[in-house]
Scaffold this motif. Sequence first.
Motif, PDB file in Angstrom:
ATOM      1  N   ILE A  35      40.640  19.257 -69.628  1.00 55.98           N
ATOM      2  CA  ILE A  35      40.059  18.147 -68.869  1.00 55.98           C
ATOM      3  C   ILE A  35      38.680  17.804 -69.414  1.00 55.98           C
ATOM      4  O   ILE A  35      38.347  16.637 -69.607  1.00 55.98           O
ATOM      5  N   GLU A  36      37.882  18.829 -69.664  1.00 57.45           N
ATOM      6  CA  GLU A  36      36.531  18.595 -70.171  1.00 57.45           C
ATOM      7  C   GLU A  36      36.551  18.039 -71.588  1.00 57.45           C
ATOM      8  O   GLU A  36      35.655  17.306 -71.990  1.00 57.45           O
ATOM      9  N   SER A  37      37.587  18.402 -72.339  1.00 61.63           N
ATOM     10  CA  SER A  37      37.616  17.963 -73.735  1.00 61.63           C
ATOM     11  C   SER A  37      38.096  16.527 -73.914  1.00 61.63           C
ATOM     12  O   SER A  37      37.883  15.938 -74.955  1.00 61.63           O
ATOM     13  N   ILE A  38      38.748  15.921 -72.883  1.00 59.63           N
ATOM     14  CA  ILE A  38      39.212  14.530 -72.990  1.00 59.63           C
ATOM     15  C   ILE A  38      38.134  13.639 -72.382  1.00 59.63           C
ATOM     16  O   ILE A  38      37.831  13.752 -71.193  1.00 59.63           O
ATOM     17  N   PRO A  39      37.569  12.776 -73.164  1.00 53.55           N
ATOM     18  CA  PRO A  39      36.483  11.922 -72.664  1.00 53.55           C
ATOM     19  C   PRO A  39      37.001  10.935 -71.608  1.00 53.55           C
ATOM     20  O   PRO A  39      38.038  10.319 -71.782  1.00 53.55           O
ATOM     21  N   GLY A  40      36.274  10.800 -70.500  1.00 52.65           N
ATOM     22  CA  GLY A  40      36.599   9.847 -69.449  1.00 52.65           C
ATOM     23  C   GLY A  40      37.683  10.293 -68.491  1.00 52.65           C
ATOM     24  O   GLY A  40      37.992   9.589 -67.538  1.00 52.65           O
ATOM     25  N   LEU A  41      38.299  11.438 -68.713  1.00 49.36           N
ATOM     26  CA  LEU A  41      39.397  11.888 -67.842  1.00 49.36           C
ATOM     27  C   LEU A  41      38.891  12.217 -66.437  1.00 49.36           C
ATOM     28  O   LEU A  41      39.548  11.892 -65.451  1.00 49.36           O
ATOM     29  N   GLU A  43      36.433  10.838 -64.890  1.00 49.34           N
ATOM     30  CA  GLU A  43      36.191   9.556 -64.222  1.00 49.34           C
ATOM     31  C   GLU A  43      37.508   8.917 -63.774  1.00 49.34           C
ATOM     32  O   GLU A  43      37.611   8.371 -62.675  1.00 49.34           O
ATOM     33  N   GLN A  44      38.531   9.015 -64.620  1.00 44.96           N
ATOM     34  CA  GLN A  44      39.849   8.480 -64.250  1.00 44.96           C
ATOM     35  C   GLN A  44      40.407   9.214 -63.028  1.00 44.96           C
ATOM     36  O   GLN A  44      40.958   8.596 -62.123  1.00 44.96           O
ATOM     37  N   ILE A  45      40.248  10.528 -63.023  1.00 43.29           N
ATOM     38  CA  ILE A  45      40.734  11.315 -61.875  1.00 43.29           C
ATOM     39  C   ILE A  45      39.989  10.899 -60.614  1.00 43.29           C
ATOM     40  O   ILE A  45      40.584  10.713 -59.553  1.00 43.29           O
TER      41      ILE A  45
END
Length: 191
Positions: A35-41, A43-45
């Motif tokens: 989760i931390e490694s995917i940018p913007g995830l 915020e999407q959550i």
Amino acid sequence: MQENQELQTPAPEEALSTATVSATENASETVETTIESIPGLEEQIRQLELKAAEHHDAWLRAKAETENVRRRAQEDVSKAAKFAIEKFAGELLSVKDSLEQTLAVENATLESLRDGVDLTLRNLIKAFEKSGMQEIAPLGEKFDPHKHQAISSIPSDQPANTVVQVFQKGYLLEGRILRPALVAVSSGSAA
């Protein structure tokens, strides 16, 4: 020495439990890392959680509105049943007034009583008409078992099954039989 080894070896159930806890902790760490490694995830959550809360709120409001509509409909049905006769009852008041006026005349003659009863009958006929009631007076008509009730058969010059005498008028209420007419029908030629 062998006894010591047996004491140190965990039972198969304990080994499985320890392995499961370890795997779960590793999976959680992996998910957090992903989760931390995917940018913007994140915020999407957060946006999806807000949207889910919005939809839940809208669903609760719709459910409450549906319940209010159901309750109002029940009240309307109850009121309709309770006051269905209100219009007809209002029309009958003039009939009652006519009867009271007729009876209130002192030293009434037969003619004045007849006039009063005639006025009362006209008021009653108007009340029936305004309330959707129609008279069934079938003299000379072909017998209709849906509108007439034959109580006798009489030899007559009229064709068979023709109403030749009306004992009691029938009534329709908005096109539906309220009371059938009591009639005598022709049995055919009176030869």
